[in-house]
Design a protein around this motif. Structure first.
Motif, PDB file in Angstrom:
ATOM      1  N   UNK A 119       0.842  -1.189   0.000  1.00 44.71           N
ATOM      2  CA  UNK A 119       0.000   0.000   0.000  1.00 44.71           C
ATOM      3  C   UNK A 119       0.880   1.242   0.000  1.00 44.71           C
ATOM      4  N   UNK A 120       0.395   2.289  -0.647  1.00 46.38           N
ATOM      5  CA  UNK A 120       1.073   3.582  -0.622  1.00 46.38           C
ATOM      6  C   UNK A 120       0.187   4.588   0.099  1.00 46.38           C
ATOM      7  N   UNK A 121       0.775   5.318   1.033  1.00 49.31           N
ATOM      8  CA  UNK A 121       0.036   6.297   1.825  1.00 49.31           C
ATOM      9  C   UNK A 121       0.683   7.668   1.694  1.00 49.31           C
ATOM     10  N   UNK A 122      -0.145   8.691   1.600  1.00 53.29           N
ATOM     11  CA  UNK A 122       0.364  10.057   1.690  1.00 53.29           C
ATOM     12  C   UNK A 122       0.466  10.418   3.167  1.00 53.29           C
ATOM     13  N   UNK A 123       1.662  10.799   3.593  1.00 53.01           N
ATOM     14  CA  UNK A 123       1.887  11.094   5.004  1.00 53.01           C
ATOM     15  C   UNK A 123       1.756  12.581   5.324  1.00 53.01           C
ATOM     16  N   UNK A 180       8.096  20.278   4.543  1.00 58.54           N
ATOM     17  CA  UNK A 180       8.650  19.541   3.411  1.00 58.54           C
ATOM     18  C   UNK A 180       8.507  20.334   2.118  1.00 58.54           C
ATOM     19  N   UNK A 181       9.473  20.180   1.232  1.00 61.62           N
ATOM     20  CA  UNK A 181       9.411  20.839  -0.072  1.00 61.62           C
ATOM     21  C   UNK A 181       8.420  20.154  -0.994  1.00 61.62           C
ATOM     22  N   UNK A 182       8.211  18.858  -0.821  1.00 62.37           N
ATOM     23  CA  UNK A 182       7.264  18.109  -1.648  1.00 62.37           C
ATOM     24  C   UNK A 182       6.478  17.139  -0.779  1.00 62.37           C
ATOM     25  N   UNK A 183       5.323  16.750  -1.266  1.00 61.05           N
ATOM     26  CA  UNK A 183       4.465  15.828  -0.529  1.00 61.05           C
ATOM     27  C   UNK A 183       5.195  14.512  -0.297  1.00 61.05           C
ATOM     28  N   UNK A 184       5.059  13.961   0.899  1.00 61.29           N
ATOM     29  CA  UNK A 184       5.767  12.730   1.256  1.00 61.29           C
ATOM     30  C   UNK A 184       4.814  11.540   1.235  1.00 61.29           C
ATOM     31  N   UNK A 185       5.175  10.551   0.420  1.00 62.41           N
ATOM     32  CA  UNK A 185       4.449   9.288   0.348  1.00 62.41           C
ATOM     33  C   UNK A 185       5.352   8.176   0.864  1.00 62.41           C
ATOM     34  N   UNK A 218      14.466  31.153   3.448  1.00 61.31           N
ATOM     35  CA  UNK A 218      13.320  30.328   3.095  1.00 61.31           C
ATOM     36  C   UNK A 218      13.768  29.217   2.145  1.00 61.31           C
ATOM     37  N   UNK A 219      13.377  27.985   2.434  1.00 62.82           N
ATOM     38  CA  UNK A 219      13.770  26.841   1.623  1.00 62.82           C
ATOM     39  C   UNK A 219      15.063  26.181   2.060  1.00 62.82           C
ATOM     40  N   UNK A 220      15.748  26.771   3.026  1.00 61.61           N
ATOM     41  CA  UNK A 220      17.008  26.206   3.512  1.00 61.61           C
ATOM     42  C   UNK A 220      16.751  24.927   4.293  1.00 61.61           C
ATOM     43  N   UNK A 221      17.570  23.914   4.069  1.00 62.03           N
ATOM     44  CA  UNK A 221      17.438  22.668   4.817  1.00 62.03           C
ATOM     45  C   UNK A 221      17.891  22.883   6.259  1.00 62.03           C
ATOM     46  N   UNK A 222      17.034  22.485   7.194  1.00 56.26           N
ATOM     47  CA  UNK A 222      17.345  22.682   8.608  1.00 56.26           C
ATOM     48  C   UNK A 222      17.291  21.384   9.412  1.00 56.26           C
ATOM     49  N   UNK A 223      16.931  20.285   8.769  1.00 57.69           N
ATOM     50  CA  UNK A 223      16.835  19.024   9.494  1.00 57.69           C
ATOM     51  C   UNK A 223      16.353  17.903   8.591  1.00 57.69           C
ATOM     52  N   UNK A 224      15.971  16.786   9.205  1.00 58.26           N
ATOM     53  CA  UNK A 224      15.538  15.598   8.470  1.00 58.26           C
ATOM     54  C   UNK A 224      14.308  15.005   9.141  1.00 58.26           C
ATOM     55  N   UNK A 225      13.379  14.552   8.313  1.00 59.75           N
ATOM     56  CA  UNK A 225      12.227  13.796   8.799  1.00 59.75           C
ATOM     57  C   UNK A 225      12.420  12.336   8.430  1.00 59.75           C
ATOM     58  N   UNK A 226      12.480  11.471   9.425  1.00 56.45           N
ATOM     59  CA  UNK A 226      12.553  10.030   9.202  1.00 56.45           C
ATOM     60  C   UNK A 226      11.210   9.399   9.542  1.00 56.45           C
ATOM     61  N   UNK A 227      10.817   8.432   8.747  1.00 56.01           N
ATOM     62  CA  UNK A 227       9.617   7.636   9.033  1.00 56.01           C
ATOM     63  C   UNK A 227      10.092   6.232   9.373  1.00 56.01           C
TER      64      UNK A 227
END
Length: 365
Positions: free
Chosen positions: A261-265, A289-294, A321-330
């Motif tokens: 299954x694919x989910x939009x988070x 996020x810069x783009x939607x995360x699935x 604005x738009x500068x990377x400041x961290x990471x999102x892990x799932x």
């Protein structure tokens, strides 16, 4: 991300179908995740799957306004004389870009393909250079093109993985043109031809893309299907018959939809956290996020997912604005199933001298 109701889908995943193909890939079109594969990096003859790159460059020229669907293309003698499958163009005739696209997708017309390559690239040699440059940009490291049609020639090769990358790019970069791939028929010059993709006739969820066949390549099929908001891409190369490429593709798609299954988070540009900022004009900063995360995961495992935000303890202005400041892990248990960079959703310039002085004091206590 919300926790769903209990999912009673099976969690034991059987092996992917055993296909009589030289190689295959099953990819999720949103996440780009490879769900199943065989010999996916092995170099193979692509036959008319080559035409997907010809169409990619055509779509790119259309999107950029360099050409238009209503443009009329004069058919050269070279295009008219190209062998193999044909749209049955007449030398010297004027044919719209739209009709040539239809002739490539439905009839796999080598004459249409050559005419369009000459029109977009100026000449065929330049167009082939464009094909190879674009392949490199897309990360198709095992691909080299010699012509825009896929007729067998030394040095003309690709891999199942590269074909999946290209298809993924077509679907996501050119959604306005993707519906062309679902056409069932073309009627041109008094000749009516059906689309050779058998899955279009037997599975309403399938809406593309391209067949290919030569003696060297065997029977090939790239297909895509959309079911319940999830889109999969199947690439099957080097099967022994026309029927087997369709049956194998169908089995691969069915297996993928059944067990994954694919989910939009998270949506793009939506604040996921507001960390403190030091030495800035604002005390906090919205990040997202810069783009939607699935995410593509085994069926039944969505409720196990946990988001993990990693950012420095002390963010310091100035921040753009738009500068990377961290990471999102799932995470799914101890496993990180996907990651994405966290960006500043707005900028924060340096604060005034007194504000910064106070932060310098506070940051040390």
């Amino acid at each position: 991300m919300t926790t769903p109701a209990p999912n009673h889908q099976p969690t034991i995943i059987p092996q992917a179908p055993n296909l009589d193909a030289n190689g295959y890939v099953l990819m999720d079109a949103n996440t780009g995740m490879i769900i199943a594969h065989k010999n996916m990096h092995q170099k193979m003859q692509p036959a008319s799957l080559t035409k997907l790159m010809t169409l990619y460059l055509t779509f790119e020229a259309l999107k950029n306004g360099q050409i238009h669907l209503t443009d009329k293309v004069r058919v050269s003698k070279t295009a008219w004389a190209t062998g193999g499958s044909r749209m049955f163009l007449n030398e010297g005739s004027l044919v719209t870009v739209q009709k040539l696209i239809d002739g490539i997708i439905v009839a796999s017309g080598n004459d249409a393909c050559t005419a369009l390559a000459q029109y977009v690239g100026g000449n065929q040699a330049t167009f082939v250079e464009m094909m190879n440059a674009t392949a490199q940009q897309l990360g198709m490291k095992g691909t080299h093109y010699v012509d825009p049609t896929g007729l067998p020639k030394p040095g003309h090769h690709t891999t199942p993985y590269d074909m999946a990358l290209l298809t993924h790019a077509i679907i996501n970069n050119f959604p306005q043109y993707y519906p062309f791939f679902k056409q069932g028929w073309i009627n041109y010059n008094g000749i009516k031809q059906p689309n050779r993709n058998r899955l279009l006739w037997r599975d309403p969820s399938v809406d593309g893309l391209k067949t290919g066949h030569t003696e060297e390549a065997g029977y090939c099929l790239i297909a895509s299907a959309l079911r319940h908001g999830m889109r999969l891409i199947s690439v099957v190369m080097g099967t022994p018959t026309d029927a087997s490429r369709a049956n194998d593709s169908e089995a691969l798609l069915n297996w993928g939809f059944r067990y994954y299954q694919t989910h939009k988070l998270f949506d793009a540009a939506t604040a996921l956290a507001h960390p403190n900022v030091w030495f800035g004009q604002s005390k906090t900063l919205p990040i997202g996020l810069a783009s939607t995360l699935y995410v593509t995961i085994p069926a039944g495992s969505y409720s196990n997912l946990k988001p993990e935000v990693n950012i420095p303890n002390k963010l310091q202005a100035p921040i753009q604005k738009g500068q990377m400041v961290g990471t999102l892990n799932i995470r799914n248990g101890n496993e990180i199933v996907t990651s994405a960079p966290l960006i500043a959703l707005k900028g924060d310039q340096k604060g005034g001298i007194f504000s910064r002085a106070w932060d310098h004091i506070a940051v040390h206590f």
